[in-house]
Every structure is written in structure tokens, then in C-alpha cells.
Write a protein that holds these residues in place. Structure first.
Motif, short mmCIF file in Angstrom:
data_model
loop_
_atom_site.label_atom_id
_atom_site.label_comp_id
_atom_site.label_asym_id
_atom_site.label_seq_id
_atom_site.Cartn_x
_atom_site.Cartn_y
_atom_site.Cartn_z
N TRP A 1 0.83 -1.21 0.00
CA TRP A 1 0.00 0.00 0.00
C TRP A 1 0.86 1.26 0.00
O TRP A 1 0.56 2.22 -0.72
CB TRP A 1 -0.92 -0.01 1.22
N LEU A 2 1.94 1.26 0.78
CA LEU A 2 2.82 2.43 0.80
C LEU A 2 3.47 2.64 -0.56
O LEU A 2 3.61 3.79 -1.03
CB LEU A 2 3.89 2.25 1.89
N ALA B 1 2.18 1.69 -3.47
CA ALA B 1 1.12 2.20 -4.36
C ALA B 1 0.81 3.67 -4.07
O ALA B 1 0.53 4.45 -5.00
CB ALA B 1 -0.14 1.35 -4.21
N GLN B 2 0.90 4.05 -2.81
CA GLN B 2 0.66 5.46 -2.47
C GLN B 2 1.75 6.36 -3.05
O GLN B 2 1.46 7.45 -3.57
CB GLN B 2 0.61 5.60 -0.95
N GLU B 3 2.98 5.92 -2.98
CA GLU B 3 4.07 6.69 -3.58
C GLU B 3 3.91 6.78 -5.09
O GLU B 3 4.13 7.86 -5.69
CB GLU B 3 5.41 6.06 -3.21
N GLU B 4 3.52 5.68 -5.73
CA GLU B 4 3.32 5.70 -7.18
C GLU B 4 2.19 6.66 -7.55
O GLU B 4 2.28 7.38 -8.55
CB GLU B 4 3.01 4.29 -7.68
N ALA B 5 1.11 6.66 -6.77
CA ALA B 5 0.01 7.58 -7.04
C ALA B 5 0.45 9.03 -6.87
O ALA B 5 0.06 9.91 -7.66
CB ALA B 5 -1.17 7.26 -6.12
N GLU B 6 1.29 9.29 -5.89
CA GLU B 6 1.78 10.66 -5.68
C GLU B 6 2.68 11.11 -6.83
O GLU B 6 2.58 12.24 -7.32
CB GLU B 6 2.54 10.72 -4.35
N GLN C 1 -6.61 4.05 -8.10
CA GLN C 1 -7.40 2.84 -7.88
C GLN C 1 -6.56 1.72 -7.27
O GLN C 1 -7.02 1.01 -6.36
CB GLN C 1 -8.03 2.38 -9.19
N ARG C 2 -5.33 1.56 -7.75
CA ARG C 2 -4.45 0.55 -7.15
C ARG C 2 -4.14 0.89 -5.70
O ARG C 2 -4.06 -0.01 -4.85
CB ARG C 2 -3.16 0.44 -7.96
N GLU C 3 -3.93 2.17 -5.43
CA GLU C 3 -3.65 2.57 -4.04
C GLU C 3 -4.84 2.29 -3.12
O GLU C 3 -4.66 1.80 -2.00
CB GLU C 3 -3.30 4.06 -4.03
N GLN C 4 -6.05 2.55 -3.59
CA GLN C 4 -7.23 2.26 -2.78
C GLN C 4 -7.41 0.76 -2.56
O GLN C 4 -7.75 0.31 -1.46
CB GLN C 4 -8.47 2.86 -3.45
N ALA D 1 -5.03 -1.49 -2.60
CA ALA D 1 -3.97 -1.93 -1.68
C ALA D 1 -4.30 -1.53 -0.25
O ALA D 1 -4.04 -2.29 0.70
CB ALA D 1 -2.63 -1.33 -2.11
N TRP D 2 -4.88 -0.35 -0.06
CA TRP D 2 -5.26 0.08 1.29
C TRP D 2 -6.34 -0.82 1.87
O TRP D 2 -6.27 -1.22 3.04
CB TRP D 2 -5.75 1.52 1.25
N GLN D 3 -7.34 -1.17 1.08
CA GLN D 3 -8.39 -2.07 1.56
C GLN D 3 -7.83 -3.45 1.88
O GLN D 3 -8.21 -4.07 2.89
CB GLN D 3 -9.50 -2.17 0.50
N ALA D 4 -6.92 -3.95 1.04
CA ALA D 4 -6.30 -5.24 1.33
C ALA D 4 -5.48 -5.19 2.61
O ALA D 4 -5.50 -6.14 3.41
CB ALA D 4 -5.42 -5.67 0.15
N ALA D 5 -4.77 -4.09 2.83
CA ALA D 5 -3.99 -3.95 4.06
C ALA D 5 -4.91 -3.89 5.28
O ALA D 5 -4.60 -4.47 6.34
CB ALA D 5 -3.12 -2.70 3.99
N GLU D 6 -6.05 -3.19 5.16
CA GLU D 6 -6.98 -3.12 6.28
C GLU D 6 -7.56 -4.50 6.60
O GLU D 6 -7.68 -4.88 7.77
CB GLU D 6 -8.10 -2.15 5.94
#
Length: 277
Positions: free
Chosen positions: A95-96, A98-103, A201-204, A206-211
Motif C-alpha cells: 500500500w505504501l 502504491a501510495q508513492e506511485e500515485a503521488e 485505484q491501485r492505491e485504494q 492496496a489500502w483495503q487489502a492492508a486493512e
């Protein structure tokens, strides 16, 4: 010659004494049931409960078996909890990332948007006049092809889009380079906007999977704690309902028994009086 009566008659007094003794015992028991049914019932219930309750050896053996089963189950769940925790850590790392890639995709899109605005302002000005000769058109075409190949090398456009530009599919190589660059920058901006949406979308996801992974790991940890620290529930004693029959419909005996029952019910009467006051 002795007859049957002469043989039986001497034993009749002894038999009569035995029967009278049995009748006396039965009468005593019946009287006890009538006078003090609750005491007799409680004593009988206690004896039956003691007889039905397992012995200390059986309880200790059963406790050892339960402890072994609980420890084995706790070990299995602990292994599952460790694996779930590792999965949660891996999901968080994804998730982190994917968050960096989205940024990064957002920043790249913003830079492309700034380029489009700058070129749009420049294209609004009068374009410099040039001689419309075959050499000029050849220079414009070479510039467009070179700019398109550079954009594809930077991964700003796809191979399919590069093929369309080189083949003239929807592109006019004879237009002014300022207009060509503006069209090319708009195409790059649209591509980067689509990549940013996909990265979001990938970041979201990944966040749901991490949760979900974190919740699963926490649930398994709670299950391990519950297995190692069970809640001891009190064991209900064996009871017999209605052993002596319905007590509420029986008439209260008079005399001494009535006085005893009145003495037993007197605390309840005082409690009601205190509440009413």
C-alpha cells in the motif's frame, strides 16, 4: 402330627412386630415430608448432587485434557496469527508503494498540465509566418516525428499512438510546430491523467487489502488470547424441580408447623413494609 397352623402360629407375633416397625418408619417419613418438606427436599437434592458430581480425580484428568487441547489449539492459532501478521506487513508495504506511485503520477500529471497551459497561451499569439515550401513541410514532419519518438522514449505515449503519429493517422505534419507541440502535450497530459487514475485505484485497493489483513491478524491474536485465558463459568448444581409436589396449592398446616412457617416468612414481610414506607 403337626398341622400347618401349628407351624405358622408361633411366628405370627414376630411378623406382626416387624410390620408394625415398618409402618412406624413409614409414618415417620410421611410426617417429616408433611411438616418439613423443604428441608427433606434440600437434603435429598444435596445427596443426589454429590452423587452425580464427578470425583476430584475425574475432574483433574478432564482439566488436564482440556488444558492440552487448549494449548494445542492456541499454538495452531498462534502460527496462523504470525502468518496473518506477516501478510498484513506485506500488504502495508504494498500500500505504501502504491501510495508513492500515485503521488508521483499526480505530480507528473500536474507538470504536464502546466506545459499544456503554457503552450496554449503561446499558441493564442499570432504564429510566425514561414515560407510554405516542401523543405519547410519536411522540416515540420521531421520535428513532429522526433518529438513523438522522444515522448515515447520517456514513456509518455504508447507505441500505438507513436505509430499513428508516424503514419499520419489523425495527425497533419504540415501544421506549425507550436500547434503540433500543443497537440502532443495534450495527448501526453491525457495519458498521464489516465495513469494517475489507475494508480489511485491501485492505491485504494492496496489500502483495503492492508486493512483486511490487519483486521484478520488482530482477530487471530484475540483468539489466541481467548484460548490461553478462558473464562471460567460457574457450574450449576443438580436440582430437582417439584420433587415434593406443588407447594403453593397445599394448605398450610395449623399448630406448631404454622408457627414455624410464619417465622420463616417474617423477613419478607419486613422487607415489603420497608419498601412501602
Amino acid at each position: 402330627m403337626q398341622t400347618v397352623f401349628s407351624t405358622v402360629l408361633p411366628d405370627i407375633p414376630a411378623a406382626a412386630v416387624i410390620w408394625l416397625a415398618l409402618l412406624a418408619v413409614a409414618a415417620t417419613v410421611v410426617a417429616a415430608l408433611i411438616v418439613r418438606p423443604s428441608r427433606f427436599r434440600s437434603e435429598l437434592v444435596d445427596r443426589i448432587s454429590d452423587a452425580a458430581r464427578p470425583s476430584s480425580i475425574d475432574q483433574a484428568e478432564r482439566a488436564r485434557v482440556q488444558d492440552r487441547e487448549r494449548d494445542r489449539y492456541a499454538d495452531e492459532v498462534a502460527v496462523a496469527a504470525a502468518r496473518a501478521a506477516a501478510t498484513a506487513e506485506r500488504s502495508r508495504a504494498e500500500w505504501l508503494t502504491a501510495q508513492e506511485e500515485a503521488e508521483v503520477a499526480w505530480q507528473t500529471y500536474q507538470a504536464a498540465e502546466d506545459d499544456v497551459r503554457r503552450l496554449a497561451a503561446a499558441a493564442a499569439l499570432p504564429l510566425p509566418r514561414t515560407a510554405r515550401t516542401p523543405a519547410e513541410y519536411a522540416d515540420r514532419e521531421r520535428w513532429l516525428h522526433r518529438a513523438a519518438m522522444d515522448a515515447q522514449w520517456r514513456n509518455e505515449i504508447t507505441v500505438r499512438q507513436l505509430s499513428d503519429i508516424l503514419g499520419g493517422n489523425g495527425w497533419d505534419p504540415s501544421r506549425h510546430p507550436v500547434e503540433q507541440e500543443l497537440l502532443l502535450r495534450r495527448l501526453v497530459r491525457d495519458n498521464l491523467a489516465a495513469r494517475h487514475r489507475a494508480a489511485t485505484q491501485r492505491e485504494q485497493a492496496a489500502w483495503q487489502a492492508a486493512e483486511r489483513a490487519a483486521a484478520a491478524a488482530q482477530s487471530l491474536r484475540d483468539e489466541v488470547f481467548a484460548a490461553l485465558h478462558p473464562v471460567v463459568e460457574p457450574q450449576a448444581e443438580l436440582s430437582i424441580v417439584g420433587f415434593a409436589g406443588p407447594d403453593t396449592t397445599r394448605e398450610l398446616p395449623t399448630g406448631t408447623a404454622g408457627a414455624d412457617i410464619t417465622r420463616e416468612l417474617s423477613p419478607v414481610a419486613r422487607g415489603r413494609a420497608a419498601v412501602a414506607a
